[in-house]
Design a protein around this motif. Structure first.
Motif, PDB file in Angstrom:
ATOM      1  N   VAL A  41       0.860  -1.177   0.000  1.00 29.53           N
ATOM      2  CA  VAL A  41       0.000   0.000   0.000  1.00 29.53           C
ATOM      3  C   VAL A  41       0.900   1.232   0.000  1.00 29.53           C
ATOM      4  O   VAL A  41       1.720   1.422   0.905  1.00 29.53           O
ATOM      5  N   TRP A  42       0.753   2.054  -1.039  1.00 30.12           N
ATOM      6  CA  TRP A  42       1.549   3.270  -1.204  1.00 30.12           C
ATOM      7  C   TRP A  42       0.764   4.486  -0.720  1.00 30.12           C
ATOM      8  O   TRP A  42      -0.433   4.608  -0.960  1.00 30.12           O
ATOM      9  N   ASN A  43       1.476   5.392  -0.073  1.00 31.16           N
ATOM     10  CA  ASN A  43       0.917   6.673   0.361  1.00 31.16           C
ATOM     11  C   ASN A  43       1.343   7.730  -0.655  1.00 31.16           C
ATOM     12  O   ASN A  43       2.530   8.047  -0.764  1.00 31.16           O
ATOM     13  N   VAL A  44       0.370   8.261  -1.405  1.00 28.74           N
ATOM     14  CA  VAL A  44       0.691   9.148  -2.523  1.00 28.74           C
ATOM     15  C   VAL A  44       0.117  10.540  -2.273  1.00 28.74           C
ATOM     16  O   VAL A  44      -1.062  10.682  -1.927  1.00 28.74           O
ATOM     17  N   LYS A  45       0.953  11.571  -2.461  1.00 32.99           N
ATOM     18  CA  LYS A  45       0.534  12.956  -2.330  1.00 32.99           C
ATOM     19  C   LYS A  45       0.607  13.630  -3.699  1.00 32.99           C
ATOM     20  O   LYS A  45       1.588  13.454  -4.429  1.00 32.99           O
ATOM     21  N   THR A  46      -0.446  14.405  -4.038  1.00 32.93           N
ATOM     22  CA  THR A  46      -0.452  15.127  -5.308  1.00 32.93           C
ATOM     23  C   THR A  46      -0.587  16.624  -5.047  1.00 32.93           C
ATOM     24  O   THR A  46      -0.918  17.047  -3.931  1.00 32.93           O
ATOM     25  N   ASP A  47      -0.375  17.414  -6.104  1.00 34.87           N
ATOM     26  CA  ASP A  47      -0.449  18.865  -5.930  1.00 34.87           C
ATOM     27  C   ASP A  47      -1.876  19.394  -5.951  1.00 34.87           C
ATOM     28  O   ASP A  47      -2.208  20.334  -5.224  1.00 34.87           O
ATOM     29  N   THR A  48      -2.753  18.817  -6.771  1.00 33.97           N
ATOM     30  CA  THR A  48      -4.110  19.368  -6.922  1.00 33.97           C
ATOM     31  C   THR A  48      -5.227  18.350  -6.756  1.00 33.97           C
ATOM     32  O   THR A  48      -6.398  18.714  -6.786  1.00 33.97           O
ATOM     33  N   ASP A  49      -4.905  17.073  -6.575  1.00 31.66           N
ATOM     34  CA  ASP A  49      -5.940  16.035  -6.535  1.00 31.66           C
ATOM     35  C   ASP A  49      -5.943  15.266  -5.223  1.00 31.66           C
ATOM     36  O   ASP A  49      -6.384  14.119  -5.157  1.00 31.66           O
ATOM     37  N   GLY A  50      -5.454  15.869  -4.165  1.00 25.96           N
ATOM     38  CA  GLY A  50      -5.518  15.243  -2.856  1.00 25.96           C
ATOM     39  C   GLY A  50      -4.529  14.102  -2.663  1.00 25.96           C
ATOM     40  O   GLY A  50      -3.581  13.924  -3.436  1.00 25.96           O
ATOM     41  N   ASP A  51      -4.779  13.318  -1.606  1.00 23.91           N
ATOM     42  CA  ASP A  51      -3.913  12.204  -1.228  1.00 23.91           C
ATOM     43  C   ASP A  51      -4.612  10.887  -1.512  1.00 23.91           C
ATOM     44  O   ASP A  51      -5.826  10.772  -1.344  1.00 23.91           O
ATOM     45  N   TRP A  52      -3.819   9.878  -1.900  1.00 23.69           N
ATOM     46  CA  TRP A  52      -4.387   8.601  -2.332  1.00 23.69           C
ATOM     47  C   TRP A  52      -3.616   7.433  -1.724  1.00 23.69           C
ATOM     48  O   TRP A  52      -2.414   7.538  -1.457  1.00 23.69           O
ATOM     49  N   TRP A  53      -4.334   6.325  -1.519  1.00 23.10           N
ATOM     50  CA  TRP A  53      -3.706   5.031  -1.284  1.00 23.10           C
ATOM     51  C   TRP A  53      -3.667   4.301  -2.623  1.00 23.10           C
ATOM     52  O   TRP A  53      -4.672   4.238  -3.317  1.00 23.10           O
ATOM     53  N   VAL A  54      -2.525   3.763  -2.966  1.00 26.02           N
ATOM     54  CA  VAL A  54      -2.404   2.923  -4.155  1.00 26.02           C
ATOM     55  C   VAL A  54      -2.022   1.524  -3.690  1.00 26.02           C
ATOM     56  O   VAL A  54      -1.034   1.353  -2.969  1.00 26.02           O
TER      57      VAL A  54
END
Length: 304
Positions: A41-54
Motif C-alpha cells: 500500500v503506497w501513500n501518494v501525495k499530489t499537488d491538486t488532486d488530494g492524497d491517495w492510497w495505491v
C-alpha cells in the motif's frame, strides 16, 4: 512479478487523473502477506488532486483509493482492495448481485426503488468491458444517488433556508445530516458521512466522463455507491430505533428489550420499561414532547 517503483506509481496516478495533477511524493506505507501474496500500500501525495492510497502486488491489479473519503488508513485500503479482487475473481455463475449488495450494506433494509437500481448496477459490473459500459455505470450510480437524495429529503429539513434543486444530491444530504445528526456527540459521525457523500458523488461523475477508467475503478465506484445507500439507511434506522440510544441503568449493557409502557389517553407513550437480558434489571424511560420540528418528536430520559 517485479516490485513496483516510484515511477510506476507516479505514472499510474497521473494517468488516472488524466494529466490534471502531479505526484509530489509516493512511498510504501505498508506491506502485507497474510493471503500468500505480497501486497503493498503506497501513500501518494499530489499537488491538486488530494492524497491517495495505491494498492498493488503479486498478481494483484493496481488500484487507487481516496484518503479523504472512506479509506482512512492503509489497513482499510488493503482490506477493501483484496475483498474487491476476491469478488471479481469469482466465476460469473457464482455471482449474485443481491448477495453482493447485502454483503456491502451488512443486510441493511433498503428502500425498494433504491434496491432495484443497485441490483441493476451490480449486475452490469460483471459484464462491463468497454469504456461506454463503464461510463453507463457511472451514469447509473449518479442517478441512484439522486434517487437516494429524494428518498431522504423532506422540505421541512431546510427550515428557513432555500429549498435545494430537484437533482442537488449533495445539498439534500447535507440538510438531512444536519436535521437528524444534531449535537456534538454526532460531530465525528457527521464529518465522516459528509466526506463519503461528497467523494462518492464526485467519483461517480468522474467515471461518467472518463475515457481512461478501467474495470477496477468502476468496481470501486459501484461499491462506494452501494455502501453510501447502506450508510444512509442505517441513519434512518438509528433515528427511529427507540432502543439504540439507551443502556441498562444497572450494568450498562445494551441488550435491552421492551417489557411494557405507560401511555396517555391519546395513546402517546409516557414511559417505557426496558428489560436487560444481561442482568435482568428494568430501566424506565420517561418521554417528553419536543417541538414538532425536532427530528425525534419525543426525548427519553432514564429515570431509574
Amino acid at each position: 512479478m517485479e516490485t513496483r517503483t516510484f515511477e510506476d506509481v507516479k505514472k499510474y496516478v497521473e494517468w488516472q487523473s488524466q494529466g490534471k495533477c502531479t505526484v509530489l511524493s509516493a512511498k510504501t506505507e505498508q506491506h502485507f502477506n497474510d493471503l500468500g501474496v505480497d501486497v503493498y500500500v503506497w501513500n501518494v501525495k499530489t499537488d491538486t488532486d488530494g492524497d491517495w492510497w495505491v494498492v498493488e502486488g503479486d498478481n494483484v491489479p493496481m488500484n487507487l483509493y481516496p484518503q479523504s473519503a472512506y479509506y482512512f488508513g492503509a489497513d482499510e485500503a488493503y482490506s477493501f482492495h483484496m475483498g474487491l479482487m476476491q469478488r471479481m475473481s469469482r466465476s460469473q455463475e457464482d455471482y449474485n448481485p443481491e448477495d453482493f449488495i447485502n454483503g456491502v450494506t451488512l443486510g441493511a433494509e433498503i428502500a425498494p426503488q433504491l434496491f432495484r437500481k443497485l441490483k441493476n448496477i451490480a449486475a452490469l459490473i460483471d459484464t462491463a468491458k468497454e469504456i461506454e459500459d463503464f461510463q453507463s455505470i457511472g451514469v447509473q450510480c449518479r442517478e441512484t444517488l439522486i434517487e437516494l437524495g429524494n428518498h431522504l429529503y423532506n422540505p421541512m429539513m431546510a427550515g428557513n433556508e432555500d429549498q435545494p434543486q430537484a437533482s442537488n444530491f449533495k445539498r439534500k444530504c447535507e440538510l438531512f445530516i444536519k436535521f437528524y445528526l444534531r449535537g456534538s456527540e454526532n460531530s465525528d459521525y457527521r464529518n465522516i458521512i459528509k466526506k463519503l457523500t461528497e467523494a462518492t458523488w464526485d467519483y461517480a461523475n468522474k467515471i461518467t466522463h472518463s475515457r481512461s477508467a478501467t474495470y477496477y475503478e468502476v468496481s470501486t465506484c459501484t461499491t462506494l455507491c452501494i455502501s453510501l445507500v447502506g450508510v444512509y439507511e442505517n441513519i434512518l434506522q438509528k433515528v427511529f430505533d427507540p432502543l439504540s440510544q439507551y443502556h441498562c441503568s444497572e450494568c450498562q449493557s445494551k441488550k435491552l428489550s421492551i417489557s411494557g409502557d405507560d401511555s396517555d389517553e391519546d395513546g402517546i407513550v409516557q414511559k417505557l420499561y426496558l428489560h436487560c437480558e444481561e442482568c435482568g434489571a428494568t430501566t424506565q424511560i420517561a418521554f417528553e414532547k419536543n417541538d414538532e420540528n425536532s427530528p425525534t418528536y419525543i426525548t427519553g430520559k432514564v429515570i431509574k
